[in-house]
Scaffold this motif. Structure first.
Motif, PDB file in Angstrom:
ATOM      1  N   SER A 113      29.623 -14.377 -37.576  1.00 17.12           N
ATOM      2  CA  SER A 113      29.580 -13.116 -38.320  1.00 17.12           C
ATOM      3  C   SER A 113      28.186 -12.932 -38.900  1.00 17.12           C
ATOM      4  O   SER A 113      27.623 -13.868 -39.466  1.00 17.12           O
ATOM      5  CB  SER A 113      30.620 -13.109 -39.443  1.00 17.12           C
ATOM      6  OG  SER A 113      30.783 -11.809 -39.979  1.00 17.12           O
ATOM      7  N   ALA A 114      27.653 -11.738 -38.736  1.00 20.11           N
ATOM      8  CA  ALA A 114      26.250 -11.481 -39.088  1.00 20.11           C
ATOM      9  C   ALA A 114      26.121 -10.428 -40.166  1.00 20.11           C
ATOM     10  O   ALA A 114      27.030  -9.632 -40.427  1.00 20.11           O
ATOM     11  CB  ALA A 114      25.484 -11.028 -37.846  1.00 20.11           C
ATOM     12  N   ARG A 115      24.955 -10.434 -40.786  1.00 21.81           N
ATOM     13  CA  ARG A 115      24.546  -9.358 -41.686  1.00 21.81           C
ATOM     14  C   ARG A 115      23.732  -8.355 -40.867  1.00 21.81           C
ATOM     15  O   ARG A 115      22.737  -8.722 -40.249  1.00 21.81           O
ATOM     16  CB  ARG A 115      23.705  -9.914 -42.837  1.00 21.81           C
ATOM     17  CG  ARG A 115      24.443 -10.952 -43.690  1.00 21.81           C
ATOM     18  CD  ARG A 115      23.556 -11.465 -44.818  1.00 21.81           C
ATOM     19  NE  ARG A 115      24.169 -12.599 -45.488  1.00 21.81           N
ATOM     20  CZ  ARG A 115      25.061 -12.507 -46.486  1.00 21.81           C
ATOM     21  NH1 ARG A 115      25.412 -11.304 -46.915  1.00 21.81           N
ATOM     22  NH2 ARG A 115      25.571 -13.582 -47.032  1.00 21.81           N
ATOM     23  N   MET A 116      24.162  -7.106 -40.860  1.00 21.21           N
ATOM     24  CA  MET A 116      23.441  -6.075 -40.132  1.00 21.21           C
ATOM     25  C   MET A 116      22.184  -5.689 -40.902  1.00 21.21           C
ATOM     26  O   MET A 116      22.226  -5.460 -42.107  1.00 21.21           O
ATOM     27  CB  MET A 116      24.320  -4.842 -39.946  1.00 21.21           C
ATOM     28  CG  MET A 116      25.557  -5.073 -39.100  1.00 21.21           C
ATOM     29  SD  MET A 116      25.194  -5.458 -37.383  1.00 21.21           S
ATOM     30  CE  MET A 116      24.504  -3.911 -36.828  1.00 21.21           C
ATOM     31  N   LEU A 117      21.070  -5.634 -40.194  1.00 21.09           N
ATOM     32  CA  LEU A 117      19.809  -5.203 -40.800  1.00 21.09           C
ATOM     33  C   LEU A 117      19.406  -3.811 -40.311  1.00 21.09           C
ATOM     34  O   LEU A 117      19.052  -2.946 -41.093  1.00 21.09           O
ATOM     35  CB  LEU A 117      18.708  -6.215 -40.482  1.00 21.09           C
ATOM     36  CG  LEU A 117      18.869  -7.583 -41.143  1.00 21.09           C
ATOM     37  CD1 LEU A 117      17.810  -8.553 -40.626  1.00 21.09           C
ATOM     38  CD2 LEU A 117      18.775  -7.468 -42.661  1.00 21.09           C
ATOM     39  N   MET A 118      19.408  -3.616 -39.026  1.00 19.84           N
ATOM     40  CA  MET A 118      19.050  -2.341 -38.427  1.00 19.84           C
ATOM     41  C   MET A 118      17.776  -1.758 -39.027  1.00 19.84           C
ATOM     42  O   MET A 118      17.740  -0.639 -39.531  1.00 19.84           O
ATOM     43  CB  MET A 118      20.213  -1.350 -38.533  1.00 19.84           C
ATOM     44  CG  MET A 118      21.343  -1.675 -37.570  1.00 19.84           C
ATOM     45  SD  MET A 118      20.752  -1.719 -35.866  1.00 19.84           S
ATOM     46  CE  MET A 118      22.275  -2.039 -34.996  1.00 19.84           C
ATOM     47  N   GLY A 119      16.729  -2.590 -39.015  1.00 18.58           N
ATOM     48  CA  GLY A 119      15.431  -2.164 -39.489  1.00 18.58           C
ATOM     49  C   GLY A 119      15.081  -2.643 -40.884  1.00 18.58           C
ATOM     50  O   GLY A 119      13.912  -2.590 -41.276  1.00 18.58           O
ATOM     51  N   ALA A 120      16.059  -3.105 -41.640  1.00 17.76           N
ATOM     52  CA  ALA A 120      15.777  -3.569 -43.002  1.00 17.76           C
ATOM     53  C   ALA A 120      15.034  -4.897 -42.969  1.00 17.76           C
ATOM     54  O   ALA A 120      15.068  -5.635 -41.976  1.00 17.76           O
ATOM     55  CB  ALA A 120      17.078  -3.723 -43.790  1.00 17.76           C
ATOM     56  N   ASP A 121      14.361  -5.228 -44.061  1.00 19.08           N
ATOM     57  CA  ASP A 121      13.669  -6.507 -44.191  1.00 19.08           C
ATOM     58  C   ASP A 121      14.691  -7.640 -44.161  1.00 19.08           C
ATOM     59  O   ASP A 121      15.794  -7.502 -44.716  1.00 19.08           O
ATOM     60  CB  ASP A 121      12.889  -6.539 -45.509  1.00 19.08           C
ATOM     61  CG  ASP A 121      12.012  -7.776 -45.621  1.00 19.08           C
ATOM     62  OD1 ASP A 121      12.523  -8.834 -46.037  1.00 19.08           O
ATOM     63  OD2 ASP A 121      10.810  -7.673 -45.307  1.00 19.08           O
ATOM     64  N   GLU A 122      14.316  -8.747 -43.519  1.00 19.67           N
ATOM     65  CA  GLU A 122      15.261  -9.852 -43.387  1.00 19.67           C
ATOM     66  C   GLU A 122      15.624 -10.499 -44.711  1.00 19.67           C
ATOM     67  O   GLU A 122      16.606 -11.237 -44.803  1.00 19.67           O
ATOM     68  CB  GLU A 122      14.724 -10.919 -42.422  1.00 19.67           C
ATOM     69  CG  GLU A 122      13.439 -11.605 -42.855  1.00 19.67           C
ATOM     70  CD  GLU A 122      12.208 -10.959 -42.278  1.00 19.67           C
ATOM     71  OE1 GLU A 122      11.191 -11.660 -42.131  1.00 19.67           O
ATOM     72  OE2 GLU A 122      12.246  -9.748 -41.969  1.00 19.67           O
TER      73      GLU A 122
END
Length: 303
Positions: A113-122
């Motif tokens: 299970s992941a955290r979606m970033l979609m362009g956000a800073d890691e």
């Protein structure tokens, strides 16, 4: 069709593929749905072929939460919707179905299970809520994801820190984030675009139920607020967000066009391969014609 028995995998809690409930799967129906007639041995070539065929055949879509309908994740419901009724689904549906298929074929597949970033800073701490898979072949851990809409890889990517890999016409990079998590990035015009980051913690089917409930029912969910349908093609990626169709090409070119609510049924059929019952089409046209209550960023959903 002769395939490995899943009995041992289903009852062995130490095996990464445990609890995918692959016994009830209609494997022949799934293979017909994606048009796969080739080898089924649990090899890297088979995995690559199946992943591309799945993405070509089954679109990413969130029509049910948009219309206030439930999104069950049991295998019978998934194969009825995505296989028999030839619908699509979002990450939980797509990747659970694909994991069940891979498990049935004898792959060592683990849910993550992941955290979606979609362009956000890691470094941004977004919520955990994106289902993806790990498939281990000959000692190598492969990142596998058929449920990230129009931005995800079309093939498996090895978890090799600093590695750059092409899946078809689309280029990706795997890194370790500043938090020590795996970070998947997509090459876009202007540089590398952060997609997801995640740990190697194992998740099971049961773990996705709460995540799915929030995505399918929360008023804050983008799938409740917006009409989202996407296709991850080999040479072209197309996204429908409300009434705007966006096309991405590998060279960075981007085209957009707006459609009227009445054009939705034909657009869903001709562009995304969704031939829906008349009642469902009418509901979508009526819902799409209402004003939206929130303004979401298109970039947040890979479009």
């Amino acid at each position: 069709m002769a395939v490995p028995s899943s009995d041992i995998r289903e009852t062995d809690p130490e095996h990464p593929s445990a609890r995918w409930e692959s016994a009830p799967l209609d494997l022949d129906g799934y293979l017909a749905r994606i048009g796969h007639h080739g080898p089924l041995a649990p090899s890297l070539d088979t995995l690559r072929t199946l992943q591309a065929a799945h993405l070509d055949a089954i679109p990413f879509e969130g029509l049910d939460p948009y219309l206030g309908r439930p999104v069950p994740l049991d295998i019978e419901s998934l194969q009825d919707k995505l296989v028999r009724r030839r619908r699509g689904g979002y990450c939980h549906e797509q990747n659970i179905l694909f994991a069940t298929v891979l498990d049935r074929l004898g792959f060592r597949v683990t849910g993550r299970s992941a955290r979606m970033l979609m362009g956000a800073d890691e470094r941004e701490i977004t919520e955990i809520g994106h289902t993806l898979l790990s498939v281990v072949i000959d000692g190598t851990d492969w990142h596998v994801d058929v449920g990230i809409g129009s931005a995800g890889p079309r093939g498996p990517i090895p978890l090799v820190e600093g590695g750059e890999f092409a899946t078809g016409s689309w280029n990706y990079r795997i890194e370790r984030s500043r938090l020590g998590h795996w970070l998947l990035r997509l090459r876009r015009a202007g540089g590398w675009f952060n997609l997801v980051h995640y740990t190697e913690e194992r998740y099971y089917r049961a773990d996705y139920a709460d995540q799915n409930y929030v995505v399918a029912t929360s008023p804050a969910s983008p799938f409740v607020q917006r009409l989202i349908v996407q296709r991850n093609g080999a040479d072209m990626r197309i996204a429908l967000t409300d009434l705007v169709v966006t096309t991405h090409l590998p060279n960075g070119d981007k085209r957009t066009r707006e459609i009227a609510p009445g054009q939705l049924p034909e657009t869903l059929r001709s562009v995304f391969g969704l031939d829906l019952p008349g009642e469902l089409e009418r509901e979508l046209v009526e819902r799409a014609g209402r004003p939206r209550s929130s303004d979401w960023s298109d970039a947040a959903y890979g479009v």
